[in-house]
Design an enzyme around this catalytic site. Structure first.
Site, PDB file in Angstrom:
ATOM      1  N   GLU A 117       0.811  -1.223   0.000  1.00 38.99           N
ATOM      2  CA  GLU A 117       0.000   0.000   0.000  1.00 38.99           C
ATOM      3  C   GLU A 117       0.845   1.274   0.000  1.00 38.99           C
ATOM      4  O   GLU A 117       0.718   2.130   0.874  1.00 38.99           O
ATOM      5  CB  GLU A 117      -0.978  -0.028   1.174  1.00 38.99           C
ATOM      6  CG  GLU A 117      -1.937  -1.215   1.098  1.00 38.99           C
ATOM      7  CD  GLU A 117      -2.900  -1.316   2.274  1.00 38.99           C
ATOM      8  OE1 GLU A 117      -2.868  -0.440   3.163  1.00 38.99           O
ATOM      9  OE2 GLU A 117      -3.675  -2.282   2.316  1.00 38.99           O
ATOM     10  N   ASN A 151       2.132  -4.951  -3.306  1.00 36.33           N
ATOM     11  CA  ASN A 151       0.718  -5.240  -3.068  1.00 36.33           C
ATOM     12  C   ASN A 151      -0.025  -3.933  -2.823  1.00 36.33           C
ATOM     13  O   ASN A 151       0.451  -3.071  -2.081  1.00 36.33           O
ATOM     14  CB  ASN A 151       0.622  -6.146  -1.827  1.00 36.33           C
ATOM     15  CG  ASN A 151      -0.733  -6.784  -1.633  1.00 36.33           C
ATOM     16  OD1 ASN A 151      -1.266  -7.403  -2.543  1.00 36.33           O
ATOM     17  ND2 ASN A 151      -1.285  -6.657  -0.434  1.00 36.33           N
ATOM     18  N   GLU A 176      -6.279 -10.355  -1.935  1.00 37.07           N
ATOM     19  CA  GLU A 176      -7.053 -10.173  -0.703  1.00 37.07           C
ATOM     20  C   GLU A 176      -8.546 -10.044  -1.033  1.00 37.07           C
ATOM     21  O   GLU A 176      -9.235  -9.149  -0.542  1.00 37.07           O
ATOM     22  CB  GLU A 176      -6.573  -8.931   0.055  1.00 37.07           C
ATOM     23  CG  GLU A 176      -5.098  -8.936   0.406  1.00 37.07           C
ATOM     24  CD  GLU A 176      -4.673  -7.738   1.251  1.00 37.07           C
ATOM     25  OE1 GLU A 176      -5.552  -7.062   1.834  1.00 37.07           O
ATOM     26  OE2 GLU A 176      -3.450  -7.472   1.319  1.00 37.07           O
ATOM     27  N   ASP A 235     -12.371  -9.809  -1.474  1.00 39.21           N
ATOM     28  CA  ASP A 235     -13.738  -9.884  -0.961  1.00 39.21           C
ATOM     29  C   ASP A 235     -14.584  -8.970  -1.837  1.00 39.21           C
ATOM     30  O   ASP A 235     -14.104  -7.961  -2.350  1.00 39.21           O
ATOM     31  CB  ASP A 235     -13.868  -9.535   0.528  1.00 39.21           C
ATOM     32  CG  ASP A 235     -13.040  -8.339   0.967  1.00 39.21           C
ATOM     33  OD1 ASP A 235     -12.914  -7.361   0.187  1.00 39.21           O
ATOM     34  OD2 ASP A 235     -12.515  -8.356   2.085  1.00 39.21           O
TER      35      ASP A 235
END
Length: 481
Positions: free
Chosen positions: A129, A189, A260, A262
């Site tokens: 990030e 990431n 990751e 969702d």
């Protein structure tokens, strides 16, 4: 215990088996107190949800502490034949005792963490990030990115004399991996980087910034994680160009992971049945259609145990070891069982050349300011003395394509450039990055933006565009200023 209603009729009956047949992993984020049988039964990759973050395991000097939770997860993964993704080494959040540390201390921590688990960690998120929210396309401005220094003031951190925590952390990680003869691959990431565009068709500047980082530091970076926390934030939706963006990064030669995942029920009008299932199906298919998309990881087992439990974004309901498969689970299993896209591209992709595998011994030595060559020979011969030349590489699929155009300066530097291309009948440009564009069909003109007009002699810059239809036989004409 896992209960299932209306199971998908499929060649394989678990996510891990279907994914393995398709040539990728399907993983889950987990914690030591949730290592229920379903973890090993359904998944073949494991990411510690919190137990490898610096606030858990780092000391202020870069040493290790409190590794028992991480050890438990790694041992469980090994006993269940699962890959492990280490998460994470350098992050502005959850830094714990490392908060405010120097690059030297970060390098110490990077070395200690990688060496502790060695090749038992298949992938490490080295930097997490690094880019701002709200689609600015800029680096974050809090630690550790406050250590960055743009020596020549050109707006990036890719030049000799620059200080870049991303570059220097990856150089250290690569040194440790090579010195130990490890097989671990090194990843960057981030989230909201999944599509070429965001809601409304605006360029995804955050994705473009990540692309530039990977392109410039390719010799150190092996893999890219698109976090894929999809929700109704305008920058976090599932866009139709997800596959094209995965392909764009894959063309750099790196593995791409949806790391990751969702998918909030907001995106299906609070429907966790067929609506959410269709969203999962689209995301999984986008990965399957790109050969170098080699893994998908969901960020938890069930909705009730998710970090975003109210959004009901995972594949199971239930909890505490007793889970029920949702419609989304069956959609994912079905899509995995269909396998990779067997339809060959209309234009074969250009195979990237192998980047250097040995980084500088001195972590202060900057990497090359240009990435490894990945394009085909120029379709327009370069002027031997001045001006510029352009080459095009294509990746195509039925009904669409992504083009990467490389602009190379001749024997003299240039301060601006334009490239003219004539598209075949029926082809239309739908999105452009790293260039201004005039026109969308027929003869299309591209020109530099404010940060990539100046190109030194013999060096190059790149821009790209996505289109619908078929693009073959493109002959770029480059004009320098």
């Amino acid at each position: 215990m896992v209960q299932s209603i209306d199971p998908a009729a499929a060649a394989e009956t678990t996510l891990r088996a279907a994914a393995a047949n398709a040539g990728l992993f399907f993983g889950v984020a987990a914690s030591p107190n949730r290592l229920y049988p379903v973890v090993g039964q359904e998944f073949n990759q494991l990411t510690p949800e919190n137990d490898m973050k610096p606030d858990r395991i780092a000391t202020s000097s870069g040493g290790l502490q409190n590794t028992s939770g991480a050890d438990t997860l790694v041992n469980h993964a090994q006993s269940n034949n699962m890959l492990v993704r280490g998460h994470t080494l350098v992050w502005h959040s959850q830094a714990g005792a490392l908060q405010g540390a120097s690059q030297a201390t970060l390098n110490t921590f990077i070395g200690n963490a990688i060496n502790r688990w060695g090749s038992r960690i298949a992938y490490w998120d080295v930097v997490n990030e690094a880019l701002e929210d709200n689609n600015t396309g800029r680096r974050r401005n809090q630690w550790p990115h406050t250590m960055n220094r743009d020596a020549n003031g050109d707006g990036d951190f890719f030049d000799a004399g620059d200080t870049d925590v991303i570059r220097d952390s990856f150089i250290r990680a690569k040194q440790v991996v090579q010195a130990g003869g490890l097989t671990t691959k090194l990843c960057i990431n981030d989230y909201d980087v999944e599509g070429l565009t965001v809601q409304g068709g605006t360029q995804n500047r955050k994705a473009n910034a990540l692309y530039d980082i990977v392109r410039n530091y390719r010799q150190y970076i092996d893999c890219v994680g698109f976090q894929a926390h999809f929700n109704d934030n305008p920058n976090s939706i599932i866009t139709s160009d997800l596959q094209a963006n995965i392909q764009r990064f894959a063309d750099l030669g790196v593995e791409v992971h949806l790391s990751e995942v969702d998918i909030d029920d907001d995106l299906s009008n609070n429907d966790i049945g067929a609506g959410q299932a269709e969203n999962y199906r689209k995301v999984v298919r986008a990965c399957l259609n790109v050969a170098k998309c080699t893994g998908i990881t969901v960020w938890g087992i069930s909705d009730s145990e998710s970090w975003r439990s109210s959004e009901r974004g995972l594949l199971f309901t239930g909890g505490n070891g007793s889970y029920q498969k949702k419609a989304a689970y069956h959609a994912v299993l079905d899509e995995l069982n269909k396998g990779r896209n067997s339809t060959p591209p209309t234009t074969p992709p250009v195979t990237p050349s192998v980047p250097p595998t040995t980084p500088p011994v001195d972590p202060t030595t900057p990497p090359p300011t240009t990435p490894p060559v990945t394009s085909a020979p120029p379709t327009t011969p370069p002027n031997p003395t001045t001006g510029c030349s352009a080459t095009v590489s294509l990746n195509s699929w039925t009904g669409g394509f992504v083009a990467t155009v490389r602009v190379t300066a001749g024997t003299s530097p240039i301060t601006g450039w334009s490239v003219q291309l004539t598209l075949p009948s029926g082809a239309t440009v739908t999105n452009t990055w790293n260039a201004n564009r005039s026109g969308s069909s027929g003869t299309v003109q591209f020109s530099n933006v404010n940060y990539n007009g100046s190109v030194n002699a013999g060096q190059y810059t790149e821009f790209g565009f996505q289109g619908s239809g078929t693009a073959t036989g493109l002959t770029p004409v480059c004009t320098a200023s």
